[in-house]
Motif scaffolding. Structure first.
Motif, PDB file in Angstrom:
ATOM      1  N   SER A  22       0.858  -1.210   0.086  1.00  0.00           N
ATOM      2  CA  SER A  22      -0.016  -0.027  -0.125  1.00  0.00           C
ATOM      3  C   SER A  22       0.958   1.413   0.120  1.00  0.00           C
ATOM      4  O   SER A  22       0.327   2.272  -0.803  1.00  0.00           O
ATOM      5  CB  SER A  22      -1.036   0.018   1.211  1.00  0.00           C
ATOM      6  OG  SER A  22      -0.323   0.059   2.359  1.00  0.00           O
ATOM      7  N   GLN A  25       2.366   1.673  -3.448  1.00  0.00           N
ATOM      8  CA  GLN A  25       1.541   2.242  -4.297  1.00  0.00           C
ATOM      9  C   GLN A  25       1.003   3.513  -4.228  1.00  0.00           C
ATOM     10  O   GLN A  25       1.030   4.321  -5.353  1.00  0.00           O
ATOM     11  CB  GLN A  25       0.188   1.236  -4.311  1.00  0.00           C
ATOM     12  CG  GLN A  25       0.072  -0.058  -4.796  1.00  0.00           C
ATOM     13  CD  GLN A  25       0.377  -0.204  -6.440  1.00  0.00           C
ATOM     14  OE1 GLN A  25       0.099   0.713  -7.227  1.00  0.00           O
ATOM     15  NE2 GLN A  25       1.013  -1.146  -6.773  1.00  0.00           N
ATOM     16  N   ALA A  26       1.032   4.033  -3.062  1.00  0.00           N
ATOM     17  CA  ALA A  26       0.885   5.617  -2.755  1.00  0.00           C
ATOM     18  C   ALA A  26       2.195   6.269  -3.226  1.00  0.00           C
ATOM     19  O   ALA A  26       1.963   7.424  -3.719  1.00  0.00           O
ATOM     20  CB  ALA A  26       0.512   5.622  -1.295  1.00  0.00           C
ATOM     21  N   GLU A  29       1.797   6.420  -7.068  1.00  0.00           N
ATOM     22  CA  GLU A  29       0.696   6.746  -7.642  1.00  0.00           C
ATOM     23  C   GLU A  29       0.575   8.325  -8.224  1.00  0.00           C
ATOM     24  O   GLU A  29       0.116   8.544  -9.191  1.00  0.00           O
ATOM     25  CB  GLU A  29      -0.362   6.672  -6.534  1.00  0.00           C
ATOM     26  CG  GLU A  29      -2.058   6.990  -6.937  1.00  0.00           C
ATOM     27  CD  GLU A  29      -2.689   7.127  -5.931  1.00  0.00           C
ATOM     28  OE1 GLU A  29      -2.980   7.898  -5.074  1.00  0.00           O
ATOM     29  OE2 GLU A  29      -3.244   5.716  -5.839  1.00  0.00           O
ATOM     30  N   ASP A  30       1.206   9.075  -7.403  1.00  0.00           N
ATOM     31  CA  ASP A  30       0.940  10.394  -8.003  1.00  0.00           C
ATOM     32  C   ASP A  30       2.328  11.076  -8.737  1.00  0.00           C
ATOM     33  O   ASP A  30       2.370  11.977  -9.319  1.00  0.00           O
ATOM     34  CB  ASP A  30       0.903  11.577  -6.693  1.00  0.00           C
ATOM     35  CG  ASP A  30       2.193  11.373  -5.942  1.00  0.00           C
ATOM     36  OD1 ASP A  30       2.884  10.488  -5.835  1.00  0.00           O
ATOM     37  OD2 ASP A  30       2.215  12.324  -4.857  1.00  0.00           O
TER      38      ASP A  30
END
Length: 114
Positions: A22, A25-26, A29-30
């Protein structure tokens, strides 16, 4: 994106794996970079944990390594290091691009008015 989590001298539990996935992915992600894989190696040595994180993206390999007494703190510090490096890479990419024509036209108009 492929995420590989490996534990040395201890077993990676599902909760640790979920937390790592998690957070990564965070992290990716941006960002506007093309990420292909991330490899996390968590090693237990004496009374401390050593976490190594390597993120592969197009044209760049971003490594980080941190040693701490807490597994989660060492991983979070690795993620912070990688995040800082990715921001630097992204800023370099953006600074080497041509400015938008709108901004160039505004600067030329101001120069003509003066």
């Amino acid at each position: 994106m492929k995420i590989s989590v490996t534990g040395r001298q201890f077993e990676i539990t599902p909760s640790i794996r979920e937390y790592v996935e998690s957070r990564i992915q965070a992290l990716v992600e941006d960002k506007a970079l093309d990420f292909s894989s991330a490899k996390v190696v968590m090693d237990y040595q004496k009374n401390s944990f050593k976490t190594t994180l390597v993120v592969n993206c197009k044209y760049h390999v971003v490594p980080a390594e941190v040693e701490d007494f807490d597994l989660y703190k060492s991983f979070d510090a690795c993620v912070a290091k990688v995040d800082t490096q990715l921001k630097t890479i992204r800023e370099k990419i953006r600074s080497h691009q041509a400015p938008p024509l709108r901004e160039v036209a505004e600067v030329e108009e101001e120069a003509v008015e003066e």
